[in-house]
Design an enzyme around this catalytic site. Structure first.
Site, PDB file in Angstrom:
ATOM      1  N   GLY A 153       2.946   4.678   3.791  1.00 30.68           N
ATOM      2  CA  GLY A 153       2.482   6.064   3.920  1.00 30.68           C
ATOM      3  C   GLY A 153       3.561   7.001   4.448  1.00 30.68           C
ATOM      4  O   GLY A 153       3.504   8.203   4.187  1.00 30.68           O
ATOM      5  N   GLU A 198       5.394   7.990   1.453  1.00 27.67           N
ATOM      6  CA  GLU A 198       4.518   8.909   0.704  1.00 27.67           C
ATOM      7  C   GLU A 198       4.489  10.296   1.349  1.00 27.67           C
ATOM      8  O   GLU A 198       4.500  11.311   0.656  1.00 27.67           O
ATOM      9  CB  GLU A 198       3.101   8.335   0.617  1.00 27.67           C
ATOM     10  CG  GLU A 198       3.031   7.110  -0.291  1.00 27.67           C
ATOM     11  CD  GLU A 198       1.673   6.420  -0.234  1.00 27.67           C
ATOM     12  OE1 GLU A 198       1.235   6.063   0.873  1.00 27.67           O
ATOM     13  OE2 GLU A 198       1.051   6.245  -1.286  1.00 27.67           O
TER      14      GLU A 198
HETATM   15  N1  DAK Z   1       0.773   0.402  11.713  1.00 30.03           N
HETATM   16  C1  DAK Z   1       0.467   0.132  13.003  1.00 30.03           C
HETATM   17  N2  DAK Z   1       1.380  -0.211  13.911  1.00 30.03           N
HETATM   18  C2  DAK Z   1       2.663  -0.264  13.504  1.00 30.03           C
HETATM   19  C3  DAK Z   1       3.054   0.014  12.173  1.00 30.03           C
HETATM   20  C4  DAK Z   1       2.045   0.368  11.243  1.00 30.03           C
HETATM   21  N3  DAK Z   1       2.297   0.700   9.984  1.00 30.03           N
HETATM   22  N4  DAK Z   1       4.391  -0.151  12.090  1.00 30.03           N
HETATM   23  C5  DAK Z   1       4.810  -0.499  13.322  1.00 30.03           C
HETATM   24  N5  DAK Z   1       3.777  -0.569  14.172  1.00 30.03           N
HETATM   25  C6  DAK Z   1       3.793  -0.916  15.592  1.00 30.03           C
HETATM   26  C7  DAK Z   1       3.981  -2.419  15.784  1.00 30.03           C
HETATM   27  O1  DAK Z   1       2.751  -3.077  15.631  1.00 30.03           O
HETATM   28  C8  DAK Z   1       4.511  -2.460  17.189  1.00 30.03           C
HETATM   29  O2  DAK Z   1       3.456  -2.268  18.089  1.00 30.03           O
HETATM   30  P1  DAK Z   1       3.097  -3.396  19.240  1.00 30.03           P
HETATM   31  O3  DAK Z   1       2.900  -4.647  18.482  1.00 30.03           O
HETATM   32  O4  DAK Z   1       4.331  -3.411  20.096  1.00 30.03           O
HETATM   33  O5  DAK Z   1       1.880  -2.869  19.905  1.00 30.03           O
HETATM   34  C9  DAK Z   1       5.379  -1.217  17.272  1.00 30.03           C
HETATM   35  O6  DAK Z   1       4.931  -0.357  16.230  1.00 30.03           O
HETATM   36  C10 DAK Z   1       6.859  -1.509  17.045  1.00 30.03           C
HETATM   37  O7  DAK Z   1       6.957  -2.219  15.824  1.00 30.03           O
HETATM   38  P2  DAK Z   1       7.779  -3.597  15.665  1.00 30.03           P
HETATM   39  O8  DAK Z   1       7.773  -4.348  16.946  1.00 30.03           O
HETATM   40  O9  DAK Z   1       7.248  -4.278  14.458  1.00 30.03           O
HETATM   41  O10 DAK Z   1       9.245  -2.997  15.423  1.00 30.03           O
HETATM   42  P3  DAK Z   1      10.423  -3.667  14.585  1.00 30.03           P
HETATM   43  O11 DAK Z   1      11.585  -2.775  14.819  1.00 30.03           O
HETATM   44  O12 DAK Z   1      10.547  -5.127  14.892  1.00 30.03           O
HETATM   45  O13 DAK Z   1       9.972  -3.553  13.049  1.00 30.03           O
HETATM   46  C11 DAK Z   1       9.090  -2.404  11.085  1.00 30.03           C
HETATM   47  C12 DAK Z   1       9.854  -2.311  12.449  1.00 30.03           C
HETATM   48  C13 DAK Z   1       8.885  -0.965  10.579  1.00 30.03           C
HETATM   49  C14 DAK Z   1       9.950  -3.167  10.088  1.00 30.03           C
HETATM   50  C15 DAK Z   1       7.750  -3.138  11.318  1.00 30.03           C
HETATM   51  O14 DAK Z   1       7.065  -2.531  12.404  1.00 30.03           O
HETATM   52  C16 DAK Z   1       6.869  -3.080  10.101  1.00 30.03           C
HETATM   53  O15 DAK Z   1       7.032  -3.840   9.158  1.00 30.03           O
HETATM   54  N6  DAK Z   1       5.856  -2.195  10.148  1.00 30.03           N
HETATM   55  C17 DAK Z   1       4.889  -2.065   9.085  1.00 30.03           C
HETATM   56  C18 DAK Z   1       5.491  -1.368   7.886  1.00 30.03           C
HETATM   57  C19 DAK Z   1       4.506  -1.291   6.742  1.00 30.03           C
HETATM   58  O16 DAK Z   1       4.057  -2.325   6.221  1.00 30.03           O
HETATM   59  N7  DAK Z   1       4.126  -0.093   6.368  1.00 30.03           N
HETATM   60  C20 DAK Z   1       3.144   0.123   5.320  1.00 30.03           C
HETATM   61  C21 DAK Z   1       1.759   0.162   5.950  1.00 30.03           C
HETATM   62  S1  DAK Z   1       0.463   0.359   4.710  1.00 30.03           S
HETATM   63  C22 DAK Z   1      -3.953   6.186   2.343  1.00 30.03           C
HETATM   64  C23 DAK Z   1      -2.863   6.755   2.914  1.00 30.03           C
HETATM   65  C24 DAK Z   1      -1.776   5.946   3.239  1.00 30.03           C
HETATM   66  C25 DAK Z   1      -1.800   4.616   3.033  1.00 30.03           C
HETATM   67  C26 DAK Z   1      -2.903   4.055   2.454  1.00 30.03           C
HETATM   68  C27 DAK Z   1      -3.986   4.832   2.095  1.00 30.03           C
HETATM   69  N8  DAK Z   1      -5.051   7.013   2.020  1.00 30.03           N
HETATM   70  C28 DAK Z   1      -4.962   8.422   2.294  1.00 30.03           C
HETATM   71  C29 DAK Z   1      -6.160   6.498   1.269  1.00 30.03           C
HETATM   72  C30 DAK Z   1      -0.654   3.844   3.445  1.00 30.03           C
HETATM   73  C31 DAK Z   1      -0.651   2.533   3.682  1.00 30.03           C
HETATM   74  C32 DAK Z   1       0.494   2.003   4.418  1.00 30.03           C
HETATM   75  O17 DAK Z   1       1.376   2.695   4.826  1.00 30.03           O
END
Ligand code: DAK
Length: 255
Positions: free
Chosen positions: A106, A109
């Site tokens: 997101g 996006e």
């Molecule tokens: N959501 C919630 N928390 C998140 C997060 C996320 N997307 N990304 C990071 N955090 C949180 C982590 O959980 C962690 O929190 P604690 O565990 O310490 O409480 C904190 O931020 C620091 O993250 P990391 O410890 O993981 O930090 P690193 O530097 O090791 O890693 C990273 C950074 C960005 C590579 C990793 O955090 C990561 O992979 N994050 C998730 C990235 C991801 O998969 N993003 C896509 C999410 S799905 C919609 C609109 C939008 C969407 C869908 C529908 N509608 C309007 C219908 C979008 C969907 C998505 O984006």
């Protein structure tokens, strides 16, 4: 702590995502505050362009996975988050994303809902949703395909890989890559160049370009022509052309 910080530097404003503990993950509360801030600035006559930015480490790491994980299809549909997200793309003033660090899911996006993306050399882009068993839900499959073409969009979205700022620029997603310390200044410099132009012409240009995403070519050309003709009824068109003839800088008033 506010989830959104607004820094006014008239005639521009910088809107900063402020949820550092979650790398600016975009939860409903943050998105609500964001659209209210953007719409307020859009209606503010003293502001002529808006910059959207995050932190040095993260523009936004995506929608909040923790708040989405347990939802059923019926629940997410009822929540209708797109109703709020879509409003970012309806801002009429020029909206520049200044992206450092993560712009994932997101977050990517959201950057694509802006008109121009300036990235720092630390920026990382990607549509990672496929890794979570979902697909982009805030326009990624559509806007990314328009921005970088079908084959690359397929690669990005089906692989769930992360791409560097350089790769994003080469693909055409990003207009410029600059050193991290300069990204906000670069966006401000561009915004200050833009705000010197006629606000009516800027709004018309933005409308016409965005129409190209929606309309077939012949209809898009008609839309452009209609907007082009309308500008000849504005004082700014008279002023712009008169200033050229008089070899001086135009003084646009937005009328
Ligand atoms: N959501 C919630 N928390 C998140 C997060 C996320 N997307 N990304 C990071 N955090 C949180 C982590 O959980 C962690 O929190 P604690 O565990 O310490 O409480 C904190 O931020 C620091 O993250 P990391 O410890 O993981 O930090 P690193 O530097 O090791 O890693 C990273 C950074 C960005 C590579 C990793 O955090 C990561 O992979 N994050 C998730 C990235 C991801 O998969 N993003 C896509 C999410 S799905 C919609 C609109 C939008 C969407 C869908 C529908 N509608 C309007 C219908 C979008 C969907 C998505 O984006």
């Amino acid at each position: 702590m506010p989830l959104i910080l607004v820094h006014r530097e008239e005639p521009i404003a910088v809107v900063q995502l402020n949820r550092p503990e979650a790398l600016n993950a975009l939860n409903p509360a943050l998105m609500q505050e964001l659209v209210v801030a953007l719409e307020t600035l859009d209606d503010d006559a003293k502001i002529r362009a808006i910059i959207l930015t995050g932190s040095e480490k993260s523009f936004a790491a995506g929608a909040d996975i923790k708040e989405m994980a347990a939802l059923t299809a019926a629940e997410i549909k009822k929540q209708n988050p797109l109703q709020v997200w879509d409003r970012v793309a309806t801002i009429k003033k020029p909206l520049i994303a200044a992206v450092s660090g993560f712009a994932l899911g997101g977050g990517c996006e959201l950057s694509m809902m802006c008109d121009i993306i300036i990235a720092s050399d630390t920026a990382k882009f990607g549509q990672l949703e496929i890794n979570l068993g979902i697909i982009p839900g805030a326009g990624g499959t559509q806007r990314l395909t328009h921005a970088i073409g079908k084959s690359k969009a397929m690669e990005w979205i089906l692989s769930g890989n992360i791409y560097s700022a350089q790769e994003a620029a080469e693909a055409g997603l990003v207009s410029k890559v600059v050193p991290a310390a300069q990204v906000l200044n670069e966006a401000k410099k561009l915004a200050l160049t833009i705000v010197e132009k006629s606000p009516i012409a800027l709004a018309a240009a933005k409308k016409a370009i965005l129409a190209s995403l929606d309309l077939p070519l012949t209809e898009g050309l008609q839309k452009e022509r209609q907007l082009f003709y309308q500008l000849f009824d504005t004082q700014d068109q008279k002023e712009g052309m008169q200033a050229f003839l008089e070899k001086r800088k135009p003084n646009f008033t937005g009328k």
